[in-house]
Design a protein around this motif. Structure first.
Motif, PDB file in Angstrom:
ATOM      1  N   GLU A  51       4.125  -8.951   4.614  1.00 13.40           N
ATOM      2  CA  GLU A  51       3.655 -10.323   4.439  1.00 13.40           C
ATOM      3  C   GLU A  51       3.358 -10.600   2.967  1.00 13.40           C
ATOM      4  O   GLU A  51       3.698 -11.647   2.435  1.00 13.40           O
ATOM      5  CB  GLU A  51       2.406 -10.529   5.303  1.00 13.40           C
ATOM      6  N   ASP A  52       2.721  -9.661   2.299  1.00 19.24           N
ATOM      7  CA  ASP A  52       2.452  -9.742   0.861  1.00 19.24           C
ATOM      8  C   ASP A  52       2.755  -8.368   0.272  1.00 19.24           C
ATOM      9  O   ASP A  52       2.034  -7.401   0.547  1.00 19.24           O
ATOM     10  CB  ASP A  52       0.993 -10.136   0.618  1.00 19.24           C
ATOM     11  N   THR A  53       3.804  -8.267  -0.522  1.00 16.26           N
ATOM     12  CA  THR A  53       4.229  -6.961  -1.032  1.00 16.26           C
ATOM     13  C   THR A  53       3.182  -6.329  -1.945  1.00 16.26           C
ATOM     14  O   THR A  53       3.091  -5.114  -2.047  1.00 16.26           O
ATOM     15  CB  THR A  53       5.563  -7.079  -1.792  1.00 16.26           C
ATOM     16  N   ARG A  54       2.358  -7.149  -2.595  1.00 14.38           N
ATOM     17  CA  ARG A  54       1.319  -6.600  -3.471  1.00 14.38           C
ATOM     18  C   ARG A  54       0.264  -5.861  -2.655  1.00 14.38           C
ATOM     19  O   ARG A  54      -0.183  -4.780  -3.030  1.00 14.38           O
ATOM     20  CB  ARG A  54       0.675  -7.724  -4.286  1.00 14.38           C
ATOM     21  N   VAL A  55      -0.118  -6.449  -1.530  1.00 13.33           N
ATOM     22  CA  VAL A  55      -1.104  -5.805  -0.657  1.00 13.33           C
ATOM     23  C   VAL A  55      -0.532  -4.526  -0.070  1.00 13.33           C
ATOM     24  O   VAL A  55      -1.185  -3.476  -0.051  1.00 13.33           O
ATOM     25  CB  VAL A  55      -1.525  -6.774   0.474  1.00 13.33           C
ATOM     26  N   SER A  56       0.703  -4.588   0.407  1.00  9.29           N
ATOM     27  CA  SER A  56       1.316  -3.416   1.032  1.00  9.29           C
ATOM     28  C   SER A  56       1.606  -2.318   0.017  1.00  9.29           C
ATOM     29  O   SER A  56       1.556  -1.132   0.350  1.00  9.29           O
ATOM     30  CB  SER A  56       2.603  -3.822   1.754  1.00  9.29           C
ATOM     31  N   ALA A  57       1.902  -2.692  -1.223  1.00 11.17           N
ATOM     32  CA  ALA A  57       2.133  -1.685  -2.269  1.00 11.17           C
ATOM     33  C   ALA A  57       0.869  -0.853  -2.499  1.00 11.17           C
ATOM     34  O   ALA A  57       0.934   0.366  -2.681  1.00 11.17           O
ATOM     35  CB  ALA A  57       2.572  -2.370  -3.561  1.00 11.17           C
ATOM     36  N   LYS A  58      -0.291  -1.498  -2.464  1.00  8.97           N
ATOM     37  CA  LYS A  58      -1.551  -0.775  -2.637  1.00  8.97           C
ATOM     38  C   LYS A  58      -1.798   0.175  -1.457  1.00  8.97           C
ATOM     39  O   LYS A  58      -2.300   1.284  -1.632  1.00  8.97           O
ATOM     40  CB  LYS A  58      -2.702  -1.766  -2.770  1.00  8.97           C
ATOM     41  N   LEU A  59      -1.444  -0.284  -0.256  1.00  8.33           N
ATOM     42  CA  LEU A  59      -1.611   0.558   0.927  1.00  8.33           C
ATOM     43  C   LEU A  59      -0.734   1.806   0.831  1.00  8.33           C
ATOM     44  O   LEU A  59      -1.196   2.929   1.056  1.00  8.33           O
ATOM     45  CB  LEU A  59      -1.250  -0.238   2.183  1.00  8.33           C
ATOM     46  N   LEU A  60       0.529   1.612   0.484  1.00  4.60           N
ATOM     47  CA  LEU A  60       1.440   2.747   0.348  1.00  4.60           C
ATOM     48  C   LEU A  60       0.958   3.708  -0.735  1.00  4.60           C
ATOM     49  O   LEU A  60       1.003   4.930  -0.569  1.00  4.60           O
ATOM     50  CB  LEU A  60       2.851   2.249   0.036  1.00  4.60           C
ATOM     51  N   GLN A  61       0.487   3.154  -1.827  1.00  2.00           N
ATOM     52  CA  GLN A  61       0.005   3.992  -2.931  1.00  2.00           C
ATOM     53  C   GLN A  61      -1.198   4.818  -2.494  1.00  2.00           C
ATOM     54  O   GLN A  61      -1.346   5.989  -2.890  1.00  2.00           O
ATOM     55  CB  GLN A  61      -0.380   3.102  -4.118  1.00  2.00           C
ATOM     56  N   ALA A  62      -2.064   4.246  -1.662  1.00  2.00           N
ATOM     57  CA  ALA A  62      -3.263   4.969  -1.205  1.00  2.00           C
ATOM     58  C   ALA A  62      -2.900   6.214  -0.419  1.00  2.00           C
ATOM     59  O   ALA A  62      -3.668   7.194  -0.404  1.00  2.00           O
ATOM     60  CB  ALA A  62      -4.128   4.042  -0.353  1.00  2.00           C
ATOM     61  N   TYR A  63      -1.733   6.202   0.234  1.00  6.49           N
ATOM     62  CA  TYR A  63      -1.307   7.354   1.028  1.00  6.49           C
ATOM     63  C   TYR A  63      -0.194   8.147   0.354  1.00  6.49           C
ATOM     64  O   TYR A  63       0.407   9.032   0.968  1.00  6.49           O
ATOM     65  CB  TYR A  63      -0.842   6.894   2.413  1.00  6.49           C
ATOM     66  N   GLY A  64       0.079   7.851  -0.909  1.00  5.35           N
ATOM     67  CA  GLY A  64       1.086   8.593  -1.644  1.00  5.35           C
ATOM     68  C   GLY A  64       2.499   8.369  -1.134  1.00  5.35           C
ATOM     69  O   GLY A  64       3.347   9.260  -1.230  1.00  5.35           O
ATOM     70  N   LEU A  65       2.758   7.161  -0.608  1.00 10.02           N
ATOM     71  CA  LEU A  65       4.077   6.853  -0.057  1.00 10.02           C
ATOM     72  C   LEU A  65       4.841   5.924  -0.993  1.00 10.02           C
ATOM     73  O   LEU A  65       4.253   5.089  -1.683  1.00 10.02           O
ATOM     74  CB  LEU A  65       3.940   6.181   1.316  1.00 10.02           C
ATOM     75  N   LYS A  66       6.147   6.087  -0.979  1.00  6.79           N
ATOM     76  CA  LYS A  66       7.015   5.191  -1.736  1.00  6.79           C
ATOM     77  C   LYS A  66       8.060   4.630  -0.784  1.00  6.79           C
ATOM     78  O   LYS A  66       8.652   5.357   0.005  1.00  6.79           O
ATOM     79  CB  LYS A  66       7.694   5.924  -2.886  1.00  6.79           C
ATOM     80  N   ALA A  67       8.260   3.333  -0.844  1.00 12.64           N
ATOM     81  CA  ALA A  67       9.258   2.699   0.023  1.00 12.64           C
ATOM     82  C   ALA A  67       9.714   1.402  -0.624  1.00 12.64           C
ATOM     83  O   ALA A  67       8.982   0.796  -1.417  1.00 12.64           O
ATOM     84  CB  ALA A  67       8.663   2.414   1.402  1.00 12.64           C
ATOM     85  N   LYS A  68      10.921   0.994  -0.295  1.00 16.37           N
ATOM     86  CA  LYS A  68      11.433  -0.287  -0.765  1.00 16.37           C
ATOM     87  C   LYS A  68      10.709  -1.394  -0.003  1.00 16.37           C
ATOM     88  O   LYS A  68      10.675  -1.410   1.229  1.00 16.37           O
ATOM     89  CB  LYS A  68      12.935  -0.388  -0.516  1.00 16.37           C
ATOM     90  N   LEU A  69      10.107  -2.308  -0.739  1.00 14.88           N
ATOM     91  CA  LEU A  69       9.350  -3.402  -0.138  1.00 14.88           C
ATOM     92  C   LEU A  69      10.081  -4.722  -0.307  1.00 14.88           C
ATOM     93  O   LEU A  69      10.640  -4.995  -1.383  1.00 14.88           O
ATOM     94  CB  LEU A  69       7.967  -3.514  -0.781  1.00 14.88           C
TER      95      LEU A  69
END
Length: 291
Positions: A51-69
């Protein structure tokens, strides 16, 4: 004596993530509410629709994940749906997340999921945090029959109209509301629905989690419900049961008989009005025979 750990030595091993659309619930506040299965899916995803890539980017970063958003809001959902169908058909894993909580609850994910289903491709729910269910837990109101009505209209006239449509049901209502409109909405709820028991929940799972309980009129006058900050869920208990007249029961039976056989019509009206099914079944047969 060695003290036993309350935790198992290891979680069950992850299963392979097959191609498809995964509707992934994310934390509504506390980041530790992320499930292991959700992390498995996000780690394997070829694409994450957010829904908001900025919010989801922070979530992924918190768990050490990288993915195309890619963005998937109200303006981009049609394009996102087309791309998701193509990717899944090619054998890829696509995850859909909202800013917080379970996707497709008052957010644009429905368009993507419907397109994938219509294309005959797999869709998988990855359950987890939900503000709706968390609010029901805190409210301590009946939860055996619940109606989620989303957001009420912002203007009082339209809001009262919608509340009037919701009034006849004998179930607990769950609504989303914003802080600035909360007091006015509560006043309209009390006026239209009657002074039902209710709860205003705020900032669920976060540091300043709060639940204010009372009648709708009490909540409308409560200083804690005057433009509070944070995400708000209102839970409203069922109204008082009113006696059903014979004419009302007959009218409901006649309508149900246009769609259902007598037994099913009697069951439906019995549930709706809390009446005896056997008596309604006999009456349904009489009405059907009378034409």
């Amino acid at each position: 004596m060695t003290e036993r750990s309350p935790f198992p030595p290891a979680a069950p091993p992850p299963r392979p993530v097959s191609p498809g659309l995964y509707l992934v619930a994310t934390p509504i506040g506390n980041l530790r509410d992320m499930t292991l299965r959700a992390l498995d899916v996000l780690a394997a995803a070829d694409l994450v629709l957010a829904e908001d890539t900025r919010v989801s980017a922070k979530l992924l970063q918190a768990y050490g994940l990288k993915a195309k958003l890619e963005r998937c809001d109200d303006h981009a959902s049609a394009r996102a749906a087309e791309g998701a169908v193509q990717r899944i058909a090619e054998g890829q894993v696509v995850a859909l997340v909202s800013d917080a909580g379970t996707p497709m609850v008052s957010d644009p994910g429905f368009v993507v999921a419907r397109a994938v289903v219509e294309a005959g491709l797999p869709v998988h729910p990855i359950p987890g945090a939900s503000s709706l269910l968390a609010a029901l837990n805190l409210a301590a109101l009946p939860s055996d029959r619940v109606l989620f009505a989303g957001f009420l209209p912002p203007k009082s006239g339209a809001r009262r109209t919608m509340l009037a449509e919701l009034k006849p049901g004998r179930q607990t209502l769950v609504l989303f509301e914003s802080g600035p409109r909360l007091a006015d909405s509560l006043a309209d709820m009390a006026e239209v629905l009657g002074d039902r028991p209710a709860a205003v929940t705020r900032e669920l799972t976060k540091l300043h989690e709060e639940c204010v309980r009372g009648t709708l009129a009490e909540l409308a006058a409560n200083p804690r419900c005057q433009a509070p900050k944070g995400e708000i869920v209102v839970v409203i208990g069922p109204g008082a049961v009113e006696a059903t007249s014979e004419a009302d029961a007959d009218a409901a039976l006649r309508e149900a008989l246009t769609r259902l056989p007598p037994g099913e019509a009697a069951s439906e009206v019995a549930r709706a009005f809390d009446l005896n099914r056997k008596a309604l079944y006999r009456r349904a047969l009489e009405l059907k025979e009378a034409g």
